[in-house]
Design a protein around this motif. Structure first.
Motif, PDB file in Angstrom:
ATOM      1  N   ILE A   1      40.959  -3.372 -17.141  1.00  0.00           N
ATOM      2  CA  ILE A   1      40.598  -2.736 -18.407  1.00  0.00           C
ATOM      3  C   ILE A   1      40.555  -3.800 -19.501  1.00  0.00           C
ATOM      4  CG2 ILE A   1      41.428  -1.135 -20.150  1.00  0.00           C
ATOM      5  CD1 ILE A   1      42.598   0.538 -17.893  1.00  0.00           C
ATOM      6  N   LYS A   2      39.533  -3.713 -20.365  1.00  0.00           N
ATOM      7  CA  LYS A   2      39.382  -4.656 -21.470  1.00  0.00           C
ATOM      8  C   LYS A   2      39.109  -3.887 -22.757  1.00  0.00           C
ATOM      9  CE  LYS A   2      37.126  -7.761 -18.257  1.00  0.00           C
ATOM     10  NZ  LYS A   2      35.855  -8.269 -17.798  1.00  0.00           N
ATOM     11  N   ASN A   3      39.251  -4.561 -23.875  1.00  0.00           N
ATOM     12  CA  ASN A   3      38.890  -4.027 -25.189  1.00  0.00           C
ATOM     13  C   ASN A   3      39.584  -2.702 -25.507  1.00  0.00           C
ATOM     14  OD1 ASN A   3      37.160  -6.205 -25.318  1.00  0.00           O
ATOM     15  ND2 ASN A   3      35.333  -5.024 -24.902  1.00  0.00           N
ATOM     16  N   VAL A   4      40.879  -2.618 -25.295  1.00  0.00           N
ATOM     17  CA  VAL A   4      41.607  -1.370 -25.540  1.00  0.00           C
ATOM     18  C   VAL A   4      41.801  -1.173 -27.039  1.00  0.00           C
ATOM     19  CG1 VAL A   4      43.753  -0.122 -25.145  1.00  0.00           C
ATOM     20  CG2 VAL A   4      42.795  -1.548 -23.330  1.00  0.00           C
ATOM     21  N   VAL A   5      41.393   0.006 -27.524  1.00  0.00           N
ATOM     22  CA  VAL A   5      41.565   0.382 -28.921  1.00  0.00           C
ATOM     23  C   VAL A   5      42.205   1.778 -28.922  1.00  0.00           C
ATOM     24  CG1 VAL A   5      40.417   0.813 -31.119  1.00  0.00           C
ATOM     25  CG2 VAL A   5      39.510  -0.916 -29.572  1.00  0.00           C
ATOM     26  N   THR A   6      43.307   1.932 -29.660  1.00  0.00           N
ATOM     27  CA  THR A   6      44.067   3.170 -29.622  1.00  0.00           C
ATOM     28  C   THR A   6      44.115   3.823 -31.001  1.00  0.00           C
ATOM     29  OG1 THR A   6      45.440   2.240 -27.868  1.00  0.00           O
ATOM     30  CG2 THR A   6      46.302   4.165 -29.002  1.00  0.00           C
ATOM     31  N   PHE A   7      43.957   5.140 -31.015  1.00  0.00           N
ATOM     32  CA  PHE A   7      44.080   5.946 -32.221  1.00  0.00           C
ATOM     33  C   PHE A   7      45.015   7.114 -31.939  1.00  0.00           C
ATOM     34  CE2 PHE A   7      39.818   4.133 -32.519  1.00  0.00           C
ATOM     35  CZ  PHE A   7      39.797   3.643 -33.806  1.00  0.00           C
ATOM     36  N   ARG A   8      45.587   7.672 -32.995  1.00  0.00           N
ATOM     37  CA  ARG A   8      46.427   8.860 -32.869  1.00  0.00           C
ATOM     38  C   ARG A   8      45.802   9.967 -33.710  1.00  0.00           C
ATOM     39  NH1 ARG A   8      52.021   9.218 -31.504  1.00  0.00           N
ATOM     40  NH2 ARG A   8      52.859  11.208 -32.169  1.00  0.00           N
TER      41      ARG A   8
ATOM     42  N   PRO B   1      34.840  16.431 -28.829  1.00  0.00           N
ATOM     43  CA  PRO B   1      33.751  15.434 -28.871  1.00  0.00           C
ATOM     44  C   PRO B   1      33.423  14.943 -30.275  1.00  0.00           C
ATOM     45  CG  PRO B   1      32.886  17.610 -28.324  1.00  0.00           C
ATOM     46  CD  PRO B   1      34.381  17.708 -28.295  1.00  0.00           C
ATOM     47  N   THR B   2      33.434  15.813 -31.277  1.00  0.00           N
ATOM     48  CA  THR B   2      33.095  15.384 -32.635  1.00  0.00           C
ATOM     49  C   THR B   2      34.115  14.384 -33.148  1.00  0.00           C
ATOM     50  OG1 THR B   2      32.050  17.516 -33.056  1.00  0.00           O
ATOM     51  CG2 THR B   2      32.597  16.179 -34.976  1.00  0.00           C
ATOM     52  N   ALA B   3      35.387  14.692 -32.977  1.00  0.00           N
ATOM     53  CA  ALA B   3      36.444  13.782 -33.441  1.00  0.00           C
ATOM     54  C   ALA B   3      36.397  12.461 -32.684  1.00  0.00           C
ATOM     55  CB  ALA B   3      37.812  14.443 -33.276  1.00  0.00           C
ATOM     56  N   ILE B   4      36.155  12.525 -31.393  1.00  0.00           N
ATOM     57  CA  ILE B   4      36.124  11.309 -30.574  1.00  0.00           C
ATOM     58  C   ILE B   4      34.976  10.403 -31.016  1.00  0.00           C
ATOM     59  CG2 ILE B   4      35.807  10.401 -28.235  1.00  0.00           C
ATOM     60  CD1 ILE B   4      38.559  11.845 -28.879  1.00  0.00           C
ATOM     61  N   TYR B   5      33.805  10.973 -31.276  1.00  0.00           N
ATOM     62  CA  TYR B   5      32.681  10.134 -31.688  1.00  0.00           C
ATOM     63  C   TYR B   5      32.855   9.605 -33.103  1.00  0.00           C
ATOM     64  CZ  TYR B   5      30.284  10.606 -27.350  1.00  0.00           C
ATOM     65  OH  TYR B   5      29.970  10.500 -26.023  1.00  0.00           O
ATOM     66  N   LYS B   6      33.585  10.323 -33.960  1.00  0.00           N
ATOM     67  CA  LYS B   6      33.898   9.771 -35.284  1.00  0.00           C
ATOM     68  C   LYS B   6      34.836   8.577 -35.156  1.00  0.00           C
ATOM     69  CE  LYS B   6      33.063  13.825 -38.107  1.00  0.00           C
ATOM     70  NZ  LYS B   6      33.630  14.862 -38.960  1.00  0.00           N
ATOM     71  N   LEU B   7      35.812   8.679 -34.255  1.00  0.00           N
ATOM     72  CA  LEU B   7      36.697   7.540 -34.006  1.00  0.00           C
ATOM     73  C   LEU B   7      35.920   6.383 -33.400  1.00  0.00           C
ATOM     74  CD1 LEU B   7      39.883   9.250 -32.518  1.00  0.00           C
ATOM     75  CD2 LEU B   7      39.614   8.245 -34.798  1.00  0.00           C
ATOM     76  N   LEU B   8      35.011   6.688 -32.514  1.00  0.00           N
ATOM     77  CA  LEU B   8      34.225   5.655 -31.843  1.00  0.00           C
ATOM     78  C   LEU B   8      33.435   4.812 -32.841  1.00  0.00           C
ATOM     79  CD1 LEU B   8      33.517   4.512 -29.079  1.00  0.00           C
ATOM     80  CD2 LEU B   8      31.681   6.191 -28.929  1.00  0.00           C
TER      81      LEU B   8
ATOM     82  N   ARG C   1      42.629   6.613 -26.441  1.00  0.00           N
ATOM     83  CA  ARG C   1      42.530   5.204 -26.070  1.00  0.00           C
ATOM     84  C   ARG C   1      41.125   4.942 -25.540  1.00  0.00           C
ATOM     85  NH1 ARG C   1      47.152   4.669 -22.962  1.00  0.00           N
ATOM     86  NH2 ARG C   1      48.224   4.243 -24.889  1.00  0.00           N
ATOM     87  N   PHE C   2      40.370   4.112 -26.266  1.00  0.00           N
ATOM     88  CA  PHE C   2      39.055   3.685 -25.815  1.00  0.00           C
ATOM     89  C   PHE C   2      39.225   2.366 -25.077  1.00  0.00           C
ATOM     90  CE2 PHE C   2      38.122   6.087 -29.710  1.00  0.00           C
ATOM     91  CZ  PHE C   2      37.177   6.977 -29.242  1.00  0.00           C
ATOM     92  N   TYR C   3      38.440   2.148 -24.036  1.00  0.00           N
ATOM     93  CA  TYR C   3      38.508   0.881 -23.321  1.00  0.00           C
ATOM     94  C   TYR C   3      37.214   0.621 -22.574  1.00  0.00           C
ATOM     95  CZ  TYR C   3      39.763   3.900 -19.338  1.00  0.00           C
ATOM     96  OH  TYR C   3      39.771   4.871 -18.368  1.00  0.00           O
ATOM     97  N   HIS C   4      37.058  -0.633 -22.192  1.00  0.00           N
ATOM     98  CA  HIS C   4      35.909  -1.036 -21.387  1.00  0.00           C
ATOM     99  C   HIS C   4      36.411  -1.276 -19.985  1.00  0.00           C
ATOM    100  CE1 HIS C   4      33.127  -4.388 -19.932  1.00  0.00           C
ATOM    101  NE2 HIS C   4      32.450  -3.261 -19.832  1.00  0.00           N
ATOM    102  N   LEU C   5      35.870  -0.538 -19.050  1.00  0.00           N
ATOM    103  CA  LEU C   5      36.156  -0.750 -17.644  1.00  0.00           C
ATOM    104  C   LEU C   5      34.917  -1.400 -17.065  1.00  0.00           C
ATOM    105  CD1 LEU C   5      38.429  -0.227 -15.666  1.00  0.00           C
ATOM    106  CD2 LEU C   5      37.381   1.948 -15.108  1.00  0.00           C
ATOM    107  N   ASP C   6      35.068  -2.591 -16.553  1.00  0.00           N
ATOM    108  CA  ASP C   6      33.929  -3.409 -16.141  1.00  0.00           C
ATOM    109  C   ASP C   6      33.351  -2.911 -14.818  1.00  0.00           C
ATOM    110  OD1 ASP C   6      32.054  -5.375 -16.316  1.00  0.00           O
ATOM    111  OD2 ASP C   6      33.365  -6.969 -15.601  1.00  0.00           O
TER     112      ASP C   6
END
Length: 91
Positions: free
Chosen positions: A7-14, A68-75, A26-31
């Motif tokens: 896992i790379k590029n981990v970004v976490t929100f609450r 989905p709306t909240a997740i894409y706003k965080l994204l 937790r957003f992340y990049h799985l290669d």
């Protein structure tokens, strides 16, 4: 099949005050290239005991239907490349 790429590029929100309580997003990049590989990654976590009933969703961003709306706003606030999300209840 294994997801040894890691896992790379981990970004976490609450998120607080949702109908499910407080959430850790937790957003992340799985290669990896396919949803099947994401599923293998999740299966490995299940076997290792890292998944529980508190995990509402983990997998490819395109398939997420949990807030989905909240997740894409965080994204919009994530400045690195990510392709997966993990959403779990926290206390």
């Amino acid at each position: 099949m294994r997801t040894d790429s890691g896992i790379k590029n981990v970004v976490t929100f609450r998120l607080t005050g949702t109908p499910d309580g407080n959430l850790l997003v937790r957003f992340y990049h799985l290669d990896i290239a396919s949803q099947e590989a994401v599923n293998w990654h999740i299966a490995e976590q299940l076997v290792a005991g890292q998944m529980s009933a508190e995990v509402l969703y983990e997998g490819n961003l395109q398939n997420n239907t949990v807030y989905p709306t909240a997740i894409y706003k965080l994204l919009d606030r994530v400045e690195v490349y990510v392709n997966c999300v993990r959403i779990e209840r926290v206390k």
